[in-house]
Design a protein around this motif. Structure first.
Motif, short mmCIF file in Angstrom:
data_model
loop_
_atom_site.label_atom_id
_atom_site.label_comp_id
_atom_site.label_asym_id
_atom_site.label_seq_id
_atom_site.Cartn_x
_atom_site.Cartn_y
_atom_site.Cartn_z
N PHE A 94 -50.97 -30.45 12.90
CA PHE A 94 -50.54 -29.06 12.77
C PHE A 94 -49.19 -28.81 13.42
N ALA A 95 -49.02 -29.33 14.63
CA ALA A 95 -47.75 -29.13 15.32
C ALA A 95 -46.61 -29.81 14.56
N GLY A 96 -46.88 -30.99 14.05
CA GLY A 96 -45.85 -31.74 13.33
C GLY A 96 -45.39 -31.05 12.07
N ILE A 97 -46.33 -30.40 11.39
CA ILE A 97 -45.98 -29.69 10.15
C ILE A 97 -44.95 -28.60 10.45
N PHE A 98 -45.14 -27.89 11.55
CA PHE A 98 -44.28 -26.75 11.85
C PHE A 98 -43.06 -27.10 12.70
#
Length: 161
Positions: A94-98
């Protein structure tokens, strides 16, 4: 006009497949856009896609969203990661996507898992990297699962249309 709409539907499907590897493209939303475009603008009134198709697409869409998370957790665990590593692998996705699209969802889970294994679980570097490698295998595994699911959805669409 109908030919143009079909070209757009096929383009949306192609972009959805590309979205598996380019996370900035919302793959499932692109698929649904193609389905809805057909249903409301191409199909004859009252002769659109059957209810069984829509229910099937809802179920497969849920699986698509879960593919990244579940495969990542599975492979981190399989490669020796702890329960906490499995959890931070999902957080890393999730963090990587954003934070760092499109490669963040590959890199951050790896980094998070290695850090958790080193700092919290007090594992040696070799074991921590092996668990982190599990997150990379999980990403690749989820890509395969998502390709299969999306192709299933697209084929089902053309059978139902």
């Amino acid at each position: 006009m109908e030919i143009l709409l079909w070209i757009i539907v096929v383009a949306l499907f192609a972009l959805s497949i590309a979205g598996i590897f380019l996370p900035v493209l919302p793959d499932t939303i692109l698929l649904w856009a193609g389905f809805l475009l057909y249903h409301f603008f191409i199909a004859d009134p009252g002769a659109g896609l059957p209810a069984s198709f829509w229910w099937g697409m809802v179920a497969l869409s849920v699986l698509l969203y879960g593919a990244d998370l579940l495969t990542n957790m599975y492979f981190v665990k399989k490669y020796g990661g702890s329960k906490w590593s499995s959890i931070v692998a999902v957080v890393g996705i999730f963090a990587g996507i954003f934070l760092f699209p499109p490669f963040g969802m590959i890199i951050l889970p790896f980094v998070f898992v290695v850090l958790v294994e080193l700092l919290m679980q007090k594992q040696p570097m070799e074991k921590a990297i092996k668990a982190g490698f599990g997150s990379l295998i999980g990403f690749l595994g989820s890509a395969v699962v998502k390709v299969v699911l999306q192709l299933t959805m697209i084929i089902w669409f053309f059978i139902a249309a």
